[in-house]
Design an enzyme around this catalytic site. Sequence first.
Site, short mmCIF file in Angstrom:
data_model
loop_
_atom_site.label_atom_id
_atom_site.label_comp_id
_atom_site.label_asym_id
_atom_site.label_seq_id
_atom_site.Cartn_x
_atom_site.Cartn_y
_atom_site.Cartn_z
CG ASP A 93 -42.95 -4.71 31.26
OD1 ASP A 93 -42.27 -5.28 30.40
OD2 ASP A 93 -43.73 -5.30 32.02
CG ASP A 267 -49.30 -2.99 33.92
OD1 ASP A 267 -49.00 -4.20 33.85
OD2 ASP A 267 -48.65 -2.18 34.61
#
Length: 372
Positions: A93, A267
């Site tokens: 990310d 996630d």
Amino acid sequence: MGILFEVLKQDSRTRARLGRLTTPHGVVETPVFMPVGTQATVKTMTPEEVRDLGARIILSNTYHLYLRPGHELVREAGGLHRFMHWNGPILTDSGGFQVFSLAPLRKLSDEGVEFRSHIDGSRHFFTPEKVVAVQEALGSDIAMVLDECAPYPCSYKDARTATERTTRWAARARAAWNSDGATALFGIIQGSVYRDLREESTRALVDLDFPGYGIGGLSVGEPKPLMYEALEWVIPLIPEDRPRYLMGVGSPDCLFEGIARGVDMFDCVLPTRMARHGAVFTHTGRLVVRNAPNARDFGPLDPGCTCYTCRHFSRAYVHHLLRAGEVLGIRLTTIHNLHFLLDLARRIREAIAEDRFHSLKEQFLAACLTPA
């Protein structure tokens, strides 16, 4: 582009779909849950253990790895895969969420975000271009653009400002990205809980033609029905041939509800964080193993579970380990929680393939008395 995504089967009663995501480091069947390895490790687990549990892709964090040990060191080590001995795909990310939630004294502008390290107070500046370069240095299979995640609650004016800035940053990231390289870049849809902003964000990012799309700014405190509604606004606007990633979401009920609305990837730190606090997933809901009633319970954490922990140890033993502060207690609860979500995702994929996802969803949620 770095990845190829194919839809293999569409559920007949919902938007759930079975897919195949091909990356430079392997193939991932979707819908998929991605364990989080923030610091290039899934807490307390070896890479082999994570793979043996069924994980085929994991997530790591740009903000944390940029600050320590540094992306240049990881590059020198041969990239993140070699550095952490994980030979499967890795999604990183952008670090934007961590900048806004962890870093003290941040300063935000259209150019980027200046922040101080939460580790040593050193000053840093993230731009959309720099965040792409850092992730390419890490060697991620999938990288995320820098975005501004609006908090909840958030005024319409502030949400619009954050959404428009995220779109401008996404365009800059897209221009900086090496689309011929091995790293695929996903855009991130924002807009808080406002339908017009969510739809504007989605359309603008689709026009930029990213290989995939993250749906960000959810699971930040809003009621779950609002999150589900936001998914219903944006998912029909995302091209069918692009993976849809609901960021930071991974409780069992949210997996079912997200998949039913067409999400492909999830996630969440929840399974490992819960484990460290002595709580586990079960088919009837959340169980706090640390609590006193489990001290003399010699049954498994979750009857019927086939994980290593449930096959070998009782609630009473795990309760004892957690109360005694033994690391094994956290390892055993982590093994169980990761197995629970990864196996649930496997069962969901099988159900979609056999066109019985809706019935599996109804049965699971009916039995779950205490959602995580």
